[in-house]
Design an enzyme around this catalytic site. Structure first.
Site, PDB file in Angstrom:
ATOM      1  N   HIS A   1     -26.715 133.848  84.737  1.00  0.00           N
ATOM      2  CA  HIS A   1     -27.071 133.560  83.337  1.00  0.00           C
ATOM      3  C   HIS A   1     -26.554 134.657  82.401  1.00  0.00           C
ATOM      4  O   HIS A   1     -26.076 134.384  81.305  1.00  0.00           O
ATOM      5  CB  HIS A   1     -28.594 133.475  83.180  1.00  0.00           C
ATOM      6  CG  HIS A   1     -29.235 132.323  83.887  1.00  0.00           C
ATOM      7  ND1 HIS A   1     -28.825 131.022  83.716  1.00  0.00           N
ATOM      8  CD2 HIS A   1     -30.276 132.278  84.759  1.00  0.00           C
ATOM      9  CE1 HIS A   1     -29.586 130.223  84.450  1.00  0.00           C
ATOM     10  NE2 HIS A   1     -30.464 130.961  85.100  1.00  0.00           N
TER      11      HIS A   1
ATOM     12  N   HIS B   1     -28.686 135.251  90.798  1.00  0.00           N
ATOM     13  CA  HIS B   1     -28.994 134.067  89.996  1.00  0.00           C
ATOM     14  C   HIS B   1     -29.060 134.441  88.517  1.00  0.00           C
ATOM     15  O   HIS B   1     -28.456 133.776  87.663  1.00  0.00           O
ATOM     16  CB  HIS B   1     -30.325 133.468  90.457  1.00  0.00           C
ATOM     17  CG  HIS B   1     -30.813 132.333  89.604  1.00  0.00           C
ATOM     18  ND1 HIS B   1     -30.663 131.009  89.961  1.00  0.00           N
ATOM     19  CD2 HIS B   1     -31.449 132.315  88.394  1.00  0.00           C
ATOM     20  CE1 HIS B   1     -31.175 130.231  89.021  1.00  0.00           C
ATOM     21  NE2 HIS B   1     -31.663 131.006  88.058  1.00  0.00           N
ATOM     22  N   GLU B   2     -29.792 135.514  88.215  1.00  0.00           N
ATOM     23  CA  GLU B   2     -29.933 135.922  86.819  1.00  0.00           C
ATOM     24  C   GLU B   2     -28.637 136.482  86.249  1.00  0.00           C
ATOM     25  O   GLU B   2     -28.359 136.339  85.062  1.00  0.00           O
ATOM     26  CB  GLU B   2     -31.072 136.931  86.684  1.00  0.00           C
ATOM     27  CG  GLU B   2     -32.446 136.387  87.062  1.00  0.00           C
ATOM     28  CD  GLU B   2     -32.833 135.136  86.265  1.00  0.00           C
ATOM     29  OE1 GLU B   2     -32.335 134.953  85.129  1.00  0.00           O
ATOM     30  OE2 GLU B   2     -33.627 134.330  86.789  1.00  0.00           O
TER      31      GLU B   2
END
Length: 457
Positions: free
Chosen positions: A28, A24-25
């Site tokens: 980003h 998920h990170e």
């Protein structure tokens, strides 16, 4: 051995959760770096750092509590006045809780809270690199960065459910009899076993047995269970010639379905009534058998619809969250039972994983359930992070969209560019969201400890 398997299930879930958060990170991190934003940290977990390594300008590391993660980007909050240095901020929920919580302690009011949010515990922009701040990005790039995290969870969910459906499949009724009841128990009866007054089940009376494979009904080939069910339902008190295969040989039986009165419903399951308001009923046949089921691999084209249904289910839970949390409270502190489709914490998910792995079931079934559990977890992360509230990704996306609309309207009416919106002003609302989510998490963890949800009764 069961305890070891239970612990193994929890460890597998923890690893799956850590990978999901880490990816998920990364969702980003990659677009942020692609767009030139200065990223000072990529961290898994929160709390005290237990390992880290700096590569270039970014510190990569792992923190003590593995329940979150974040990417720290410079200039997520714009300066209060032109020329001031923006602060670093993060994409991660749990890290935002810690940072903003510390800020709130020092604050003496909303204005002070907003000012502190711009200035507290942040690395200033490297001199001459103000252009690498998040707030300086075009709106579409901000949205891509913030959508990157949830998008990664959606990709993981698709991968998990592709394996779940195509490699293992879904249970489907076959044309083989799974069980044959000795008697018929009316729907309005409280009896749980056959008595002397219970009528004999037509299937048992006809001589049908579990394991019989249905071949034909009155000379018409049986292709699926629904065909047998519908034929029986439409034939109360009418003899049906049933051809089955038993132990490699074909045998014929005469089956006479018993008549059973059933309430009529429409396609949506609503009870039908006549003009006088009386419930409508119909006579249907019943024979007292259930089908055997088998796992049937699905086409990959079924995956999008399956993931979509999961998204809708999670979204419904979130929309009804206040009502669901009341139910959790009543279950945790009262006699009510937990809703199996209600919200649970990561503790509850861990317990489910332990149950799955320690089940006395084929390894393939346990693997499939674990894969589905990780897939469902990523669907939940996808939907939850898109809730349009700070500090969640959805809150930043809404902020970027608002900025885009504001700038577009200014240009349309010939007004000066208003510049980036001051997202720091949302910090007080962020703190309220943090407190509410923290309280909900604490309640869910307590409920999962004292009255956990179980998939297997």
């Amino acid at each position: 051995m069961d305890i070891l398997l239970y612990v193994l299930g929890i460890l597998i879930l923890v690893v799956g959760l850590a990978l999901s958060i880490g990816l998920h990170e990364i969702g980003h991190l990659l677009p942020a770096k692609l767009f030139g934003v200065r990223v000072s940290q990529y961290m898994l977990g929160f709390g005290k750092t237990i390992w880290s390594k700096r590569k270039g300008e970014t510190e990569y590391g792992v923190k003590m509590i593995p329940l979150g993660g974040y990417v720290a980007m410079s200039g997520m909050y714009p300066p209060k006045k032109p020329g001031e240095a923006p602060r670093d901020s993060t994409t991660g929920f749990m890290n935002s809780v810690a940072e903003e919580g510390a800020t709130a302690v020092r604050s003496k009011g909303i204005g002070a809270l907003v000012d502190d949010a711009r200035e507290a515990s942040a690395e200033t922009i490297v001199e001459g690199e103000d252009h690498r701040s998040f707030y300086q990005l075009p709106v579409w790039k901000k949205i891509v960065i913030m959508l990157g995290g949830p998008f990664m969870n959606l990709v993981i969910a698709f991968l998990c459910f592709t394996v779940f459906l195509t490699a293992f499949g879904l249970p489907q009724n076959t044309t083989t009899l799974g069980s044959v009841s000795a008697c018929l128990v009316p729907a309005n009866s409280s009896a749980t076993a056959c008595t002397d007054e219970s009528p004999a089940a037509p299937a048992a009376a006809a001589g049908l047995q579990p394991g019989d494979r249905l071949l034909a009904l009155d000379g018409v080939e049986v292709t699926d269970w629904a065909q047998f069910r519908d034929t029986v339902g439409e034939s109360p008190n009418q003899a049906i010639e049933v051809l089955v295969e038993r132990d490699g040989t074909e045998q014929t039986f005469t089956l006479v379905p018993a008549s059973n009165e059933r309430t009529m419903t429409d396609a949506e399951g609503n009870v039908l009534k006549d003009a006088d308001g009386k419930v409508r009923t119909e006579l249907v046949g019943m024979v007292g058998v259930t089908p055997a089921s088998e796992m049937v691999p699905q086409s990959i084209t079924e995956v999008p619809a399956y993931v979509g249904n999961n998204i809708v289910q999670v979204a419904n839970v979130i929309v009804r969250m206040p009502e669901r949390m009341v139910a959790v409270w009543n279950a945790a502190f009262g006699p009510d039972e937990r809703e199996i489709d209600g919200p649970i914490s990561v503790v509850g998910v861990g317990r489910l994983a332990g149950e799955v792995v320690s089940l006395d079931a084929p390894i393939s079934a346990r693997v499939q359930t674990m894969v589905g559990l990780v897939g469902s977890l990523n669907v939940a992360l996808f939907v939850f992070n898109l809730v349009p509230l700070m500090p969640l990704d959805g809150g930043h996306i809404i902020g970027a969209l608002y900025e885009g609309v504001k700038r577009r309207l200014a240009k349309l009416f010939g007004k000066p560019d208003p510049g980036p919106i001051d997202t720091a002003k949302m910090v007080p609302i962020t703190m309220v969201v943090v407190v509410v989510l923290g309280a909900m998490t604490a309640l869910l963890i307590y409920a999962d400890l004292v009255k956990p949800v179980s998939l297997f009764g």
